[in-house]
Scaffold this active site. Sequence first.
Site, PDB file in Angstrom:
ATOM      1  N   ARG A   1       0.825  -1.223   0.000  1.00 46.05           N
ATOM      2  CA  ARG A   1       0.000   0.000   0.000  1.00 46.05           C
ATOM      3  C   ARG A   1       0.855   1.267   0.000  1.00 46.05           C
ATOM      4  O   ARG A   1       0.467   2.282   0.580  1.00 46.05           O
ATOM      5  CB  ARG A   1      -0.948   0.042   1.214  1.00 46.05           C
ATOM      6  CG  ARG A   1      -1.870  -1.134   1.344  1.00 46.05           C
ATOM      7  CD  ARG A   1      -2.934  -1.208   0.272  1.00 46.05           C
ATOM      8  NE  ARG A   1      -3.643  -2.451   0.413  1.00 46.05           N
ATOM      9  CZ  ARG A   1      -3.318  -3.575  -0.211  1.00 46.05           C
ATOM     10  NH1 ARG A   1      -2.307  -3.608  -1.077  1.00 46.05           N
ATOM     11  NH2 ARG A   1      -3.993  -4.677  -0.007  1.00 46.05           N
TER      12      ARG A   1
ATOM     13  N   SER B   1     -10.723  -1.107   4.922  1.00 47.35           N
ATOM     14  CA  SER B   1      -9.934  -1.346   6.144  1.00 47.35           C
ATOM     15  C   SER B   1      -9.181  -0.085   6.541  1.00 47.35           C
ATOM     16  O   SER B   1      -8.430   0.465   5.739  1.00 47.35           O
ATOM     17  CB  SER B   1      -8.937  -2.481   5.914  1.00 47.35           C
ATOM     18  OG  SER B   1      -9.645  -3.680   5.744  1.00 47.35           O
TER      19      SER B   1
ATOM     20  N   GLU C   1      -4.000   3.177   7.548  1.00 45.92           N
ATOM     21  CA  GLU C   1      -3.430   3.283   6.195  1.00 45.92           C
ATOM     22  C   GLU C   1      -4.264   4.184   5.305  1.00 45.92           C
ATOM     23  O   GLU C   1      -3.849   4.558   4.226  1.00 45.92           O
ATOM     24  CB  GLU C   1      -3.173   1.915   5.560  1.00 45.92           C
ATOM     25  CG  GLU C   1      -4.274   0.903   5.636  1.00 45.92           C
ATOM     26  CD  GLU C   1      -3.919  -0.423   4.970  1.00 45.92           C
ATOM     27  OE1 GLU C   1      -2.738  -0.780   4.901  1.00 45.92           O
ATOM     28  OE2 GLU C   1      -4.865  -1.089   4.514  1.00 45.92           O
TER      29      GLU C   1
HETATM   30  C1  LIG Z   1     -15.711  -0.959   0.920  1.00 43.59           C
HETATM   31  C2  LIG Z   1     -14.264  -0.712   0.568  1.00 43.59           C
HETATM   32  C3  LIG Z   1     -13.416  -1.769   0.347  1.00 43.59           C
HETATM   33  C4  LIG Z   1     -12.071  -1.553   0.006  1.00 43.59           C
HETATM   34  N1  LIG Z   1     -11.261  -2.640  -0.212  1.00 43.59           N
HETATM   35  C5  LIG Z   1      -9.972  -2.441  -0.562  1.00 43.59           C
HETATM   36  C6  LIG Z   1      -9.093  -3.551  -0.815  1.00 43.59           C
HETATM   37  O1  LIG Z   1      -9.475  -4.702  -0.751  1.00 43.59           O
HETATM   38  N2  LIG Z   1      -7.811  -3.291  -1.135  1.00 43.59           N
HETATM   39  C7  LIG Z   1      -7.327  -2.017  -1.230  1.00 43.59           C
HETATM   40  O2  LIG Z   1      -6.144  -1.860  -1.541  1.00 43.59           O
HETATM   41  N3  LIG Z   1      -8.119  -0.956  -0.996  1.00 43.59           N
HETATM   42  C8  LIG Z   1      -9.424  -1.127  -0.670  1.00 43.59           C
HETATM   43  N4  LIG Z   1     -10.229  -0.053  -0.424  1.00 43.59           N
HETATM   44  C9  LIG Z   1      -9.645   1.298  -0.458  1.00 43.59           C
HETATM   45  C10 LIG Z   1      -9.721   2.024  -1.810  1.00 43.59           C
HETATM   46  O3  LIG Z   1     -10.811   1.588  -2.592  1.00 43.59           O
HETATM   47  C11 LIG Z   1      -8.427   1.884  -2.633  1.00 43.59           C
HETATM   48  O4  LIG Z   1      -7.297   2.362  -1.925  1.00 43.59           O
HETATM   49  C12 LIG Z   1      -8.511   2.645  -3.967  1.00 43.59           C
HETATM   50  O5  LIG Z   1      -7.387   2.343  -4.746  1.00 43.59           O
HETATM   51  C13 LIG Z   1      -8.604   4.159  -3.804  1.00 43.59           C
HETATM   52  O6  LIG Z   1      -8.937   4.699  -5.073  1.00 43.59           O
HETATM   53  P1  LIG Z   1      -9.712   6.082  -5.187  1.00 43.59           P
HETATM   54  O7  LIG Z   1      -9.844   6.412  -6.631  1.00 43.59           O
HETATM   55  O8  LIG Z   1     -10.965   6.060  -4.414  1.00 43.59           O
HETATM   56  O9  LIG Z   1      -8.640   7.047  -4.514  1.00 43.59           O
HETATM   57  P2  LIG Z   1      -8.942   8.308  -3.570  1.00 43.59           P
HETATM   58  O10 LIG Z   1      -9.508   7.844  -2.270  1.00 43.59           O
HETATM   59  O11 LIG Z   1      -9.699   9.334  -4.337  1.00 43.59           O
HETATM   60  O12 LIG Z   1      -7.455   8.813  -3.323  1.00 43.59           O
HETATM   61  C14 LIG Z   1      -6.546   8.015  -2.567  1.00 43.59           C
HETATM   62  C15 LIG Z   1      -5.164   8.663  -2.670  1.00 43.59           C
HETATM   63  O13 LIG Z   1      -4.693   8.561  -3.997  1.00 43.59           O
HETATM   64  C16 LIG Z   1      -4.395   9.861  -4.532  1.00 43.59           C
HETATM   65  N5  LIG Z   1      -4.749   9.856  -5.952  1.00 43.59           N
HETATM   66  C17 LIG Z   1      -5.975   9.612  -6.505  1.00 43.59           C
HETATM   67  N6  LIG Z   1      -5.881   9.641  -7.850  1.00 43.59           N
HETATM   68  C18 LIG Z   1      -4.584   9.902  -8.138  1.00 43.59           C
HETATM   69  C19 LIG Z   1      -3.852  10.037  -9.353  1.00 43.59           C
HETATM   70  N7  LIG Z   1      -4.442   9.932 -10.559  1.00 43.59           N
HETATM   71  N8  LIG Z   1      -2.518  10.288  -9.299  1.00 43.59           N
HETATM   72  C20 LIG Z   1      -1.897  10.394  -8.094  1.00 43.59           C
HETATM   73  N9  LIG Z   1      -2.531  10.283  -6.904  1.00 43.59           N
HETATM   74  C21 LIG Z   1      -3.859  10.027  -6.935  1.00 43.59           C
HETATM   75  C22 LIG Z   1      -5.244  10.822  -3.710  1.00 43.59           C
HETATM   76  O14 LIG Z   1      -4.702  12.132  -3.714  1.00 43.59           O
HETATM   77  C23 LIG Z   1      -5.185  10.158  -2.341  1.00 43.59           C
HETATM   78  O15 LIG Z   1      -3.984  10.470  -1.685  1.00 43.59           O
HETATM   79  C24 LIG Z   1     -11.574  -0.241  -0.093  1.00 43.59           C
HETATM   80  C25 LIG Z   1     -12.448   0.849   0.114  1.00 43.59           C
HETATM   81  C26 LIG Z   1     -13.775   0.625   0.446  1.00 43.59           C
HETATM   82  C27 LIG Z   1     -14.691   1.805   0.633  1.00 43.59           C
END
Ligand SMILES: Cc1cc2nc3c(=O)[nH]c(=O)nc-3n(C[C@H](O)[C@H](O)[C@H](O)COP(=O)(O)OP(=O)(O)OC[C@H]3O[C@@H](n4cnc5c(N)ncnc54)[C@H](O)[C@@H]3O)c2cc1C
Length: 293
Positions: free
Chosen positions: A167, A214, A284
């Site tokens: 991560r 998580s 995290e």
């Molecule tokens: C129900 C649920 C289950 C989940 N299960 C998992 C799992 O199994 N495994 C897992 O790893 N995660 C999980 N997550 C967490 C999350 O979905 C992931 O970390 C996902 O990759 C975040 O993507 P996002 O587009 O929502 O990022 P955001 O939440 O919008 O951003 C996260 C970070 O990434 C940065 N960011 C976003 N886009 C860019 C870009 N284009 N370039 C550079 N930085 C950027 C943002 O500034 C921020 O710091 C879960 C979340 C939920 C709600």
Amino acid sequence: MMAEMRGELLLDEPLARHTSWRVGGPADRYYKPADLDDLAAFLATLPENEPVMWLGLGSYLLVRDGGIRGTVVATHGVLKRVERLDDERVYAESGVPCAKLARSCARWGLRSGEFFAGIPGTVGGALAMNAGAFGGETWAHVLAVDVIDRHGRRRCRPREDYAVGYRSVEGPAGEWFLGAELRFEPGDAGQEEIREILARRKATQPIGLPSCGSVFRNPPGDHAARLIESAGLKGLELGGARVSDKHANFIISRRGATASDIERLIRHVQATVKAVHGVELVPEVRVAGEADR
Ligand SMILES: Cc1cc2nc3c(=O)[nH]c(=O)nc-3n(C[C@H](O)[C@H](O)[C@H](O)COP(=O)(O)OP(=O)(O)OC[C@H]3O[C@@H](n4cnc5c(N)ncnc54)[C@H](O)[C@@H]3O)c2cc1C
């Protein structure tokens, strides 16, 4: 300053509308570009000292109640191209939802991307977080990424430019992901695996309720959820935030919850687990913005 802007600029946009916890104060400026060229032109017009934050689906982000000073750039619904390049390689732009990437791979007869089906974020967020599940993780598939910097300059970088861990992804500062070239295995793929992943998630996680997945990293050799549950914290509520009854490493927010409720609950869980088990839990999920305005 922004004469040629073709995207959508919103002022004081509440980020609670754009995060999966549904909490978070306003961004001074929230920009949804029209396309890649518009995004580059927009970035080039920003004053040198303007803070910039990128937002995908806000599924791993706790935006504090005071909101974000500066500009938030939204990718979801904009950078949404996903295409097959050859019999192993796929290109996905950063606004593509991970679930769509998983489905596309399965349709193209490519294996090993099934885990993306359970990640409710964008490809950009998955690249930033090295998102993973069920034994798969994002950067295991990355061949190269396209990035853009603060001045709107684009370039392609090989995977070797990044130090990737659990991560965590460290690369050149001041750049964001526009998209990635990814490799998957050719083979009979995964509609069935995707269905199984989604069913397993539904059985074990509070899917459908506002959360960020998580909250804490698993400490070496143990599970954060087990430690939280055995410290008696399942179902505990502080303000509008609650430790999930279904999965103790999830915090659920209810209508009217604030980011400060969630932060207080995170600290309470940390202190209690430390007192009961002697283990320091590390969140995290990314925290951004200011506590007060
Ligand atoms: C129900 C649920 C289950 C989940 N299960 C998992 C799992 O199994 N495994 C897992 O790893 N995660 C999980 N997550 C967490 C999350 O979905 C992931 O970390 C996902 O990759 C975040 O993507 P996002 O587009 O929502 O990022 P955001 O939440 O919008 O951003 C996260 C970070 O990434 C940065 N960011 C976003 N886009 C860019 C870009 N284009 N370039 C550079 N930085 C950027 C943002 O500034 C921020 O710091 C879960 C979340 C939920 C709600």
